[in-house]
Design a protein around this motif. Structure first.
Motif, PDB file in Angstrom:
ATOM      1  N   MET A 175      21.067 -40.174 -32.284  1.00  0.00           N
ATOM      2  CA  MET A 175      20.869 -41.374 -33.085  1.00  0.00           C
ATOM      3  C   MET A 175      20.872 -42.605 -32.176  1.00  0.00           C
ATOM      4  O   MET A 175      21.549 -42.617 -31.137  1.00  0.00           O
ATOM      5  N   PRO A 176      20.101 -43.643 -32.529  1.00  0.00           N
ATOM      6  CA  PRO A 176      20.052 -44.847 -31.678  1.00  0.00           C
ATOM      7  C   PRO A 176      21.439 -45.441 -31.483  1.00  0.00           C
ATOM      8  O   PRO A 176      22.278 -45.437 -32.386  1.00  0.00           O
ATOM      9  N   GLY A 177      21.679 -45.954 -30.276  1.00  0.00           N
ATOM     10  CA  GLY A 177      22.975 -46.529 -29.954  1.00  0.00           C
ATOM     11  C   GLY A 177      22.986 -48.039 -30.105  1.00  0.00           C
ATOM     12  O   GLY A 177      21.956 -48.670 -30.361  1.00  0.00           O
ATOM     13  N   THR A 178      24.156 -48.598 -29.926  1.00  0.00           N
ATOM     14  CA  THR A 178      24.301 -50.052 -29.962  1.00  0.00           C
ATOM     15  C   THR A 178      23.700 -50.659 -28.705  1.00  0.00           C
ATOM     16  O   THR A 178      23.353 -49.951 -27.745  1.00  0.00           O
ATOM     17  N   GLU A 179      23.603 -51.964 -28.669  1.00  0.00           N
ATOM     18  CA  GLU A 179      23.094 -52.638 -27.474  1.00  0.00           C
ATOM     19  C   GLU A 179      23.979 -52.336 -26.269  1.00  0.00           C
ATOM     20  O   GLU A 179      23.475 -52.107 -25.156  1.00  0.00           O
ATOM     21  N   ALA A 180      25.294 -52.301 -26.496  1.00  0.00           N
ATOM     22  CA  ALA A 180      26.216 -52.000 -25.391  1.00  0.00           C
ATOM     23  C   ALA A 180      26.019 -50.568 -24.895  1.00  0.00           C
ATOM     24  O   ALA A 180      26.071 -50.313 -23.684  1.00  0.00           O
ATOM     25  N   TRP A 181      25.788 -49.639 -25.813  1.00  0.00           N
ATOM     26  CA  TRP A 181      25.554 -48.246 -25.425  1.00  0.00           C
ATOM     27  C   TRP A 181      24.273 -48.131 -24.610  1.00  0.00           C
ATOM     28  O   TRP A 181      24.246 -47.438 -23.585  1.00  0.00           O
ATOM     29  N   CYS A 182      23.228 -48.804 -25.040  1.00  0.00           N
ATOM     30  CA  CYS A 182      21.956 -48.765 -24.303  1.00  0.00           C
ATOM     31  C   CYS A 182      22.124 -49.328 -22.897  1.00  0.00           C
ATOM     32  O   CYS A 182      21.573 -48.789 -21.931  1.00  0.00           O
ATOM     33  N   GLN A 183      22.896 -50.382 -22.765  1.00  0.00           N
ATOM     34  CA  GLN A 183      23.138 -50.958 -21.444  1.00  0.00           C
ATOM     35  C   GLN A 183      23.924 -49.995 -20.563  1.00  0.00           C
ATOM     36  O   GLN A 183      23.667 -49.877 -19.363  1.00  0.00           O
ATOM     37  N   ALA A 184      24.892 -49.312 -21.169  1.00  0.00           N
ATOM     38  CA  ALA A 184      25.683 -48.345 -20.405  1.00  0.00           C
ATOM     39  C   ALA A 184      24.815 -47.176 -19.935  1.00  0.00           C
ATOM     40  O   ALA A 184      24.966 -46.698 -18.799  1.00  0.00           O
ATOM     41  N   MET A 185      23.898 -46.717 -20.789  1.00  0.00           N
ATOM     42  CA  MET A 185      23.017 -45.623 -20.396  1.00  0.00           C
ATOM     43  C   MET A 185      22.050 -46.070 -19.309  1.00  0.00           C
ATOM     44  O   MET A 185      21.764 -45.319 -18.368  1.00  0.00           O
ATOM     45  N   LEU A 186      21.555 -47.292 -19.418  1.00  0.00           N
ATOM     46  CA  LEU A 186      20.675 -47.812 -18.373  1.00  0.00           C
ATOM     47  C   LEU A 186      21.417 -47.904 -17.045  1.00  0.00           C
ATOM     48  O   LEU A 186      20.868 -47.558 -15.988  1.00  0.00           O
ATOM     49  N   GLU A 187      22.649 -48.344 -17.082  1.00  0.00           N
ATOM     50  CA  GLU A 187      23.434 -48.440 -15.855  1.00  0.00           C
ATOM     51  C   GLU A 187      23.676 -47.065 -15.246  1.00  0.00           C
ATOM     52  O   GLU A 187      23.668 -46.904 -14.019  1.00  0.00           O
ATOM     53  N   LYS A 188      23.879 -46.048 -16.091  1.00  0.00           N
ATOM     54  CA  LYS A 188      24.052 -44.685 -15.589  1.00  0.00           C
ATOM     55  C   LYS A 188      22.792 -44.231 -14.849  1.00  0.00           C
ATOM     56  O   LYS A 188      22.857 -43.650 -13.769  1.00  0.00           O
ATOM     57  N   ILE A 189      21.628 -44.512 -15.431  1.00  0.00           N
ATOM     58  CA  ILE A 189      20.362 -44.149 -14.806  1.00  0.00           C
ATOM     59  C   ILE A 189      20.190 -44.908 -13.495  1.00  0.00           C
ATOM     60  O   ILE A 189      19.812 -44.334 -12.464  1.00  0.00           O
ATOM     61  N   ARG A 190      20.466 -46.197 -13.518  1.00  0.00           N
ATOM     62  CA  ARG A 190      20.315 -47.023 -12.319  1.00  0.00           C
ATOM     63  C   ARG A 190      21.257 -46.563 -11.206  1.00  0.00           C
ATOM     64  O   ARG A 190      20.903 -46.604 -10.022  1.00  0.00           O
ATOM     65  N   GLU A 191      22.439 -46.125 -11.584  1.00  0.00           N
ATOM     66  CA  GLU A 191      23.414 -45.658 -10.587  1.00  0.00           C
ATOM     67  C   GLU A 191      22.827 -44.532  -9.751  1.00  0.00           C
ATOM     68  O   GLU A 191      22.990 -44.494  -8.530  1.00  0.00           O
ATOM     69  N   TYR A 192      22.113 -43.615 -10.398  1.00  0.00           N
ATOM     70  CA  TYR A 192      21.529 -42.501  -9.665  1.00  0.00           C
ATOM     71  C   TYR A 192      20.318 -42.933  -8.856  1.00  0.00           C
ATOM     72  O   TYR A 192      20.087 -42.437  -7.750  1.00  0.00           O
ATOM     73  N   LEU A 193      19.538 -43.854  -9.391  1.00  0.00           N
ATOM     74  CA  LEU A 193      18.349 -44.290  -8.665  1.00  0.00           C
ATOM     75  C   LEU A 193      18.721 -45.146  -7.452  1.00  0.00           C
ATOM     76  O   LEU A 193      17.973 -45.200  -6.473  1.00  0.00           O
ATOM     77  N   ARG A 194      19.864 -45.818  -7.509  1.00  0.00           N
ATOM     78  CA  ARG A 194      20.280 -46.681  -6.398  1.00  0.00           C
ATOM     79  C   ARG A 194      20.864 -45.895  -5.245  1.00  0.00           C
ATOM     80  O   ARG A 194      21.078 -46.443  -4.165  1.00  0.00           O
ATOM     81  N   LYS A 195      21.145 -44.609  -5.443  1.00  0.00           N
ATOM     82  CA  LYS A 195      21.708 -43.810  -4.361  1.00  0.00           C
ATOM     83  C   LYS A 195      20.724 -43.731  -3.204  1.00  0.00           C
ATOM     84  O   LYS A 195      19.529 -43.512  -3.408  1.00  0.00           O
ATOM     85  N   ARG A 196      21.220 -43.877  -2.019  1.00  0.00           N
ATOM     86  CA  ARG A 196      20.349 -43.918  -0.847  1.00  0.00           C
ATOM     87  C   ARG A 196      19.947 -42.506  -0.417  1.00  0.00           C
ATOM     88  O   ARG A 196      20.430 -41.970   0.575  1.00  0.00           O
ATOM     89  N   THR A 197      19.051 -41.946  -1.207  1.00  0.00           N
ATOM     90  CA  THR A 197      18.537 -40.615  -0.889  1.00  0.00           C
ATOM     91  C   THR A 197      17.316 -40.818  -0.026  1.00  0.00           C
ATOM     92  O   THR A 197      16.198 -40.966  -0.516  1.00  0.00           O
ATOM     93  N   ILE A 198      17.483 -40.862   1.261  1.00  0.00           N
ATOM     94  CA  ILE A 198      16.396 -41.204   2.174  1.00  0.00           C
ATOM     95  C   ILE A 198      15.702 -39.917   2.627  1.00  0.00           C
ATOM     96  O   ILE A 198      15.985 -39.362   3.684  1.00  0.00           O
ATOM     97  N   GLY A 199      14.814 -39.456   1.764  1.00  0.00           N
ATOM     98  CA  GLY A 199      13.919 -38.353   2.102  1.00  0.00           C
ATOM     99  C   GLY A 199      14.546 -37.182   2.803  1.00  0.00           C
ATOM    100  O   GLY A 199      14.275 -36.930   3.966  1.00  0.00           O
ATOM    101  N   LYS A 200      15.386 -36.446   2.107  1.00  0.00           N
ATOM    102  CA  LYS A 200      15.996 -35.262   2.737  1.00  0.00           C
ATOM    103  C   LYS A 200      14.935 -34.304   3.265  1.00  0.00           C
ATOM    104  O   LYS A 200      15.141 -33.613   4.258  1.00  0.00           O
ATOM    105  N   GLY A 201      13.788 -34.272   2.572  1.00  0.00           N
ATOM    106  CA  GLY A 201      12.753 -33.350   2.972  1.00  0.00           C
ATOM    107  C   GLY A 201      11.704 -33.956   3.886  1.00  0.00           C
ATOM    108  O   GLY A 201      10.679 -33.330   4.152  1.00  0.00           O
ATOM    109  N   LEU A 202      11.925 -35.174   4.382  1.00  0.00           N
ATOM    110  CA  LEU A 202      10.943 -35.801   5.250  1.00  0.00           C
ATOM    111  C   LEU A 202      11.124 -35.395   6.713  1.00  0.00           C
ATOM    112  O   LEU A 202      12.231 -35.068   7.117  1.00  0.00           O
TER     113      LEU A 202
END
Length: 356
Positions: free
Chosen positions: A329-356
């Motif tokens: 079910m749709p969440g509150t504005e605060a819940w949506c912000q928390a989920m966005l922050e969770k996603i951003r946390e993983y994208l901000r990780k410095r994964t510098i091309g392990k396979g490069l």
């Protein structure tokens, strides 16, 4: 022709007996001993990578979950037809250090589904020196198994009732799995194999605020969608992640580029830099992945019930204590912000091309 043969086979299954949906036959003694289940989520991702960017972000989140020991990614099913799309999955697997994760290819699915952002040639990007920007693990995509065949191999090798399928795209490969017959991989039919091995299907699909609005993924081929609803065994849970949940989680292109600040040689950043991603993309697909790995506690879920499909590919939920369907079910504005922050946390990780 291949698609028509498969669909004919599916219809025959439906006509021959609805009892197949509830049967759960045991494997014979010729099968290898099944491994024990330690409780870590076993995930198969079924994705229509190559159109929306949320698929890429959901996949990167899964790699991070694997690195943290929070799940095992058994395989990636690419449900858009064409080897370019398999190459995208190969680039992602290799870049993030998981080149051994098997990939299944869709060869008889939905022709010419809608494309929002056509980044299928990401694997051809080059550096300023003219060299390929991203390495790949697989040299010949023609040798990859069909998606439904990879499903069968992966499911047959897992403990009973242990696998979580995250379907975040088209449902053609999933339907072909359900329609499959016993073979040298398993003596079970596709429906029996799903009944025996799958714990839950996390399905990024549905619109529950109104039955008049069709679901995008189902609308790409209503025949496949109808067959999914007819064939999926009622003994196996389905959790829908509907459009209206992810729709409120806006990860803007500018923010994505800023969050991957340490390099430009990053497959997701390249998509956001080189293609027009300001198309209303929202974080739909990660919602299914997050729940599959982290559990129900982060979400508000509907009561149990049964979801049916309308002729225009809309979804209707009918409460039932014995139903196998629920939806986020749709969440509150605060819940949506928390989920966005969770996603951003993983994208901000410095994964510098392990396979490069």
């Amino acid at each position: 022709m291949e698609k028509m043969l498969r669909l004919t086979m599916v219809v025959a299954i439906v006509v021959c007996g609805f009892s197949m949906l509830t049967s759960c036959t045991s494997d014979n003694d010729d099968n290898p001993i099944q491994p024990g289940y330690d409780g870590v989520p076993l995930v198969i991702l079924d994705t229509d990578i190559g159109s929306s960017t949320d698929d890429l972000i959901a996949l990167e989140m899964l790699y991070n979950y694997v690195d943290e020991g929070r799940c095992k990614l058994l395989g990636v099913i690419v449900d858009r037809m064409g080897e370019d799309y398999a190459a995208l999955a190969d680039v992602m697997n290799t870049y993030f250090g998981h080149g051994s994760i098997p990939i299944g290819v869709e060869r008889g699915g939905i022709k010419d589904p809608s494309v929002f952002i056509d980044y299928r040639e990401l694997y051809k990007h080059t550096t300023e020196k003219g060299e390929l920007m991203f390495k790949r693990t697989i040299s010949d995509y023609s040798q990859l198994p069909n998606g439904w065949e990879l499903y069968r191999r992966l499911l047959a090798a897992q403990p009973d009732h242990s696998v979580s399928i995250c379907s975040t795209g088209l449902v053609s490969s999933l339907v072909q799995l359900l329609a499959s017959e016993p073979d040298d991989i398993s003596p079970l039919s596709g429906v029996e194999l799903v009944s025996k091995k799958v714990k839950c299907l996390y399905l990024m699909a549905g619109v529950f605020t109104t039955s008049e609005e069709p679901d995008y993924n189902f609308l790409q081929d209503p025949t496949y969608a109808k067959l999914l609803f007819e064939l999926w065994p009622r003994s196996v849970d389905v959790v829908f992640s509907p459009m209206e949940v992810g729709n409120e989680i806006d990860y803007s292109p500018e923010t994505v580029i800023r969050d991957i600040s340490w390099t430009d040689i990053h497959p997701i950043k390249q998509v956001y830099m080189k293609y027009d991603c300001d198309t209303g993309q929202r974080m739909w697909d990660p919602m299914a992945v997050i729940q599959a790995v982290e559990g129900d506690e982060l979400f508000t879920l509907s009561e149990r019930g049964i979801v049916t499909l309308t002729p225009i590919a809309g979804t209707i939920f009918t409460p039932s204590a014995t139903g196998n369907d629920r939806y986020q079910m749709p969440g509150t504005e605060a819940w949506c912000q928390a989920m966005l922050e969770k996603i951003r946390e993983y994208l901000r990780k410095r994964t510098i091309g392990k396979g490069l």
